[in-house]
Write a protein that holds these residues in place. Structure first.
Motif, PDB file in Angstrom:
ATOM      1  N   GLY A 167       0.794  -1.223   0.000  1.00 34.98           N
ATOM      2  CA  GLY A 167       0.000   0.000   0.000  1.00 34.98           C
ATOM      3  C   GLY A 167       0.824   1.269   0.000  1.00 34.98           C
ATOM      4  N   GLU A 168       0.480   2.200   0.898  1.00 34.83           N
ATOM      5  CA  GLU A 168       1.095   3.526   0.906  1.00 34.83           C
ATOM      6  C   GLU A 168       2.554   3.505   1.347  1.00 34.83           C
ATOM      7  OE1 GLU A 168      -0.415   4.810   5.392  1.00 34.83           O
ATOM      8  OE2 GLU A 168      -1.345   5.692   3.612  1.00 34.83           O
ATOM      9  N   ARG A 169       3.053   2.352   1.788  1.00 36.00           N
ATOM     10  CA  ARG A 169       4.466   2.275   2.166  1.00 36.00           C
ATOM     11  C   ARG A 169       5.385   2.237   0.956  1.00 36.00           C
ATOM     12  NH1 ARG A 169       1.503  -0.574   5.577  1.00 36.00           N
ATOM     13  NH2 ARG A 169       1.888  -2.666   4.768  1.00 36.00           N
ATOM     14  N   VAL A 170       4.807   2.182  -0.240  1.00 35.31           N
ATOM     15  CA  VAL A 170       5.568   2.218  -1.494  1.00 35.31           C
ATOM     16  C   VAL A 170       5.508   3.620  -2.077  1.00 35.31           C
ATOM     17  CG1 VAL A 170       5.828   1.228  -3.799  1.00 35.31           C
ATOM     18  CG2 VAL A 170       4.965  -0.197  -1.912  1.00 35.31           C
ATOM     19  N   SER A 171       6.675   4.164  -2.448  1.00 35.60           N
ATOM     20  CA  SER A 171       6.710   5.512  -3.017  1.00 35.60           C
ATOM     21  C   SER A 171       7.545   5.543  -4.290  1.00 35.60           C
ATOM     22  CB  SER A 171       7.301   6.508  -2.011  1.00 35.60           C
ATOM     23  OG  SER A 171       7.434   7.796  -2.597  1.00 35.60           O
ATOM     24  N   VAL A 172       7.021   6.295  -5.273  1.00 37.28           N
ATOM     25  CA  VAL A 172       7.801   6.628  -6.467  1.00 37.28           C
ATOM     26  C   VAL A 172       7.868   8.139  -6.616  1.00 37.28           C
ATOM     27  CG1 VAL A 172       7.311   4.462  -7.670  1.00 37.28           C
ATOM     28  CG2 VAL A 172       5.744   6.403  -7.935  1.00 37.28           C
ATOM     29  N   GLN A 173       7.621   8.856  -5.517  1.00 39.49           N
ATOM     30  CA  GLN A 173       7.694  10.311  -5.542  1.00 39.49           C
ATOM     31  C   GLN A 173       9.138  10.747  -5.830  1.00 39.49           C
ATOM     32  OE1 GLN A 173       5.130  12.519  -5.353  1.00 39.49           O
ATOM     33  NE2 GLN A 173       3.888  10.642  -5.470  1.00 39.49           N
ATOM     34  N   PRO A 174       9.332  11.727  -6.714  1.00 42.19           N
ATOM     35  CA  PRO A 174      10.690  12.159  -7.064  1.00 42.19           C
ATOM     36  C   PRO A 174      11.541  12.523  -5.851  1.00 42.19           C
ATOM     37  CG  PRO A 174       9.097  13.117  -8.566  1.00 42.19           C
ATOM     38  CD  PRO A 174       8.302  12.433  -7.501  1.00 42.19           C
TER      39      PRO A 174
END
Length: 464
Positions: free
Chosen positions: A17-24
């Motif tokens: 879920g939200e524990r995955v990030s692809v934010q720059p």
């Protein structure tokens, strides 16, 4: 992002879920460490909050063939925490629980994301402390992964001596418990020691049971100045021969003192300098040790230039040693830094320090020489403008010559910073055929070569 890349990120999101990030911003924050010029952006970051998150992330990575690099506090100096470009950065900073302190067995179980300073703040009311001090406020998981040491190694040893139990997640889905809270064991292979120092190439640490020590009843620190580097090095060896086992024993050269004086408006004698901290049962015990320290210094032309018996006074006394890195950056604004790190047997220490100074002179370079001198660990704080290719070529030559010398005299190319990417080129000379066995071990634990690939025992592709 390609379809394949999107598929593994989607699979991670489905599981975590939200524990995955692809934010720059998150990708950029995990693309660099504190000691290398490389910038390797991951394809995604997982902010793990539990052992189950770690196991889940590894399962997805295994299914899609994605490389995984554990991340703690990002204080690595040799590239150990840098991800494979486009791979997964597994951030363990959220695994920061601190269990109940065992005041009888002198242990505590913690998550790998716990930071060193915060841990000791929690331990102090119990009259205990965790002694391994690499300088940076690193995560204990990262410290175990690199077998960190530092200013207190001369008295207490490094991480390998202070990890009683590890839990480690393997790439195949198993989670191992290695070691025991018992003070000794002759049961089975010592796998725990294999994972301490493996830099995330064999498994991912999910918890650690650490060995603690009582806070010393009495301590004192002393600062000693010497006319040259050779005298300071010789005194550090002599005081050990006199039976003094200091809590800390640190060295800087005159150029470093000069830089710190300018940066902090201090007036310390601009000479080669030792600091030592001793501990004892009471003030009389401490006084006896300080007398021996002064005696060792005098035998080699040194003298006492400062003494501290309270925490506040000790903080002021040690300020020049602790302020080295900031003083360097201020002395050469706009320069990029690289810190050399070798460790040699004590009989080779004086010649190694002399060689370092000759190499700098021969190549027209300046670099503060500092060290955890009580255990033979020396650092050169190299610096130059980032685009000065000629200077960096000379720096590379000096650091290469120093590392090769350390290996040749029976020492190591890295005393505490780890192998990462930049020290791989020396492992064959240092370990011989044992390097092949290390690679066999890597293949056994990580047959798909997905855990921090290319580091430590990987083939040399990037040379610094």
């Amino acid at each position: 992002m390609t379809t394949v890349e999107a598929a593994w990120v989607d699979a991670l999101r489905a599981r975590l879920g939200e524990r995955v990030s692809v934010q720059p911003g998150d990708l950029t924050a995990h693309a660099r460490d504190e000691g290398t010029p490389y910038h390797f952006a991951p394809g995604a970051v997982v902010f793990a909050r539990s052992e189950e998150d770690v196991v889940g992330a590894l399962a997805v990575a295994r299914e899609y063939g994605v490389s995984v690099t554990p991340w703690g506090a990002g204080t690595s100096l040799e590239g150990a925490a840098l991800p494979t470009p486009g791979g997964l950065s597994l951030d363990l900073s959220g695994l920061d629980t601190v269990g109940e302190v065992d005041a009888v067995g002198f242990t505590v179980t913690v998550g790998p994301g716990v930071r060193r300073v915060a841990l000791n703040r929690r331990l102090r009311p119990h009259g205990l402390f965790f002694p391994v001090d690499p300088g940076a406020d690193a995560s204990v998981g990262g410290m175990a992964a690199t077998n960190a040491s530092g200013t207190t190694t001369v008295r207490y040893g490094g991480m390998r001596e202070h990890v009683a139990v590890l839990r480690v997640a393997l790439m195949d889905g198993r989670v191992l418990t290695l070691g025991s809270a018992a003070r000794k064991s002759s049961s089975g292979y010592a796998l725990k020691g294999l994972f301490v120092g493996s830099e995330g190439t064999l498994g991912v640490i999910t918890s650690l049971t650490l060995r603690l020590h009582p806070l010393p009843p009495a301590t004192a620190s002393v600062q000693l100045a010497f006319p040259d580097v050779a005298g300071a090095v010789a005194a550090s060896i002599t005081l050990r021969g006199l039976g003094v086992l200091p809590e800390r024993l640190e060295f800087v050269d005159a150029a470093t003192i000069r830089a710190v004086n300018r940066h902090r408006a201090r007036r310390d004698p601009e000479e080669s300098t030792l600091w030592t901290e001793v501990a004892g049962r009471d003030r009389g015990d401490v006084d006896a040790q300080l007398a021996l320290v002064a005696e060792a210094a005098a035998l080699h032309g040194g003298r006492v230039v400062g003494e501290a018996r309270t925490p506040e006074a000790a903080s002021a006394l040690w300020a020049a040693r602790h302020g080295v890195y900031d003083a360097l950056r201020a002395a050469w604004p706009g320069h990029t830094t690289r810190i050399g790190d070798v460790c040699v047997p004590l009989p080779a220490l004086a010649d190694t320090a002399a060689l370092a100074l000759r190499l700098l002179d021969d190549h027209g370079l300046t670099a503060p020489l500092v060290g955890h001198i009580g255990d033979g660990n020396l650092h050169l704080l190299m610096h130059a403008p980032p685009d000065d290719t000629d200077a960096w070529a000379r720096i590379d030559h000096v650091l290469h010559a120093l590392a090769a010398h350390a290996v040749a005299v029976g020492g190591t190319c890295t005393g505490e910073h780890g192998v990462g990417l930049r020290k791989r080129t020396y492992l064959r000379a240092e370990h011989g055929e044992a390097l092949d066995v290390m690679r066999d071990m890597k293949a056994l634990f990580d047959p798909l070569n997905l855990l921090n690939p290319g580091k430590v025992v990987g083939e040399v592709e990037v040379e610094g």
